[in-house]
Motif scaffolding. Structure first.
Motif: not given
Length: 261
Positions: A84-100
């Protein structure tokens, strides 16, 4: 035709002259036939860059390990969501790739994924996880969002839930396009290696298919310039009240003329 009819006709002609019919058509110069896809552009958009999010599903024969890997994409970790993810959850789903250009997986540790495609990430992660668990199954895809503003319809964020979103998809998903919007003046703002890149594309021309901005990247901002009519009569346009006052005054004059005749 009486004075009221003449004034009404002139007003209608004025309004419709602000938005030529040709401007409301996509791909004016498109002809039947076939084009060869630009593979360089296609492949570039599928690659992962710092600031992107990559959703990685890892399944092993160890249920505890599966839960541990799943937790890495939850809100408590790299941000994500369950059912039941909303749009915000979908947009923030996953591993964030850092600056490196790195992500950090439970058990495995840090992995450099910048420049890879989601398919290459799957193979890479599978290789690393295989050192700890037998016969893992790994799938990955890009996750993120683009922002749509201007005369495109419902403004806001559009989630990226596949490995390749086009600008046409983003505009379509944002809602009904304002018929007066400037399809020939659509801005794409994109961050590249710490710099902000501004580009203008023409959605009314077939050349959009050849543009490097046809395929969107995570965090792209799309601004569709409003048409002259929208600018003149928009909700917050100063001319709207003036136009209303003029119409009211004309109506009053017409009424007076009608009474005195």
């Amino acid at each position: 035709m009486n004075a009221a009819g003449i004034i009404l006709l002139c007003t209608i002609l004025f309004l419709f002259s602000c938005a030529p019919a040709k401007q409301a058509i996509f791909f004016n110069n498109l002809q039947p036939g076939k084009d060869t896809l630009d593979q360089k552009i296609t492949e570039a958009t599928k690659r992962i860059y710092p600031g992107d999010r990559v959703a990685i599903t890892i399944t092993t024969q160890n249920s505890e390990a599966n839960e541990l890997f799943s937790s890495g994409m939850n809100f408590g970790g790299n941000m994500g969501g369950g059912g039941g993810m909303n749009n915000i959850g979908a947009m923030m789903f996953g591993y964030l790739v850092d600056k490196n250009g790195e992500i950090e997986l439970p058990v495995v540790g840090k992995l450099t994924v910048s420049g890879l495609t989601p398919e290459e990430v799957s193979d890479y992660v599978k290789l690393k996880v295989s050192k700890f668990y037998k016969d893992p199954s790994v799938t990955s895809f890009l996750s993120g969002r683009v922002v749509v503003l201007g005369g495109s319809g419902v403004q806001g964020s559009v989630p990226i839930l596949n490995n390749r979103m086009t600008i046409l998809e983003a505009v379509a998903l944002s809602g009904v396009v304002d018929p007066t919007a400037r399809r020939d003046r659509v801005w794409v703002v994109r961050e590249k290696a710490g710099l902000r890149d501004y580009a203008m594309v023409d959605l009314s021309s077939r050349t959009i298919f050849e543009s490097e901005y046809y395929y969107l990247r995570n965090n792209d901002l799309i601004y569709v310039e409003p048409g002259r009519l929208n600018t003149f009569l928009g909700v917050n346009a100063p001319a709207r009240n003036l136009f209303g006052a003029i119409v009211s005054s004309l109506a009053l004059v017409i009424s007076i003329i009608a009474i005195t005749q």
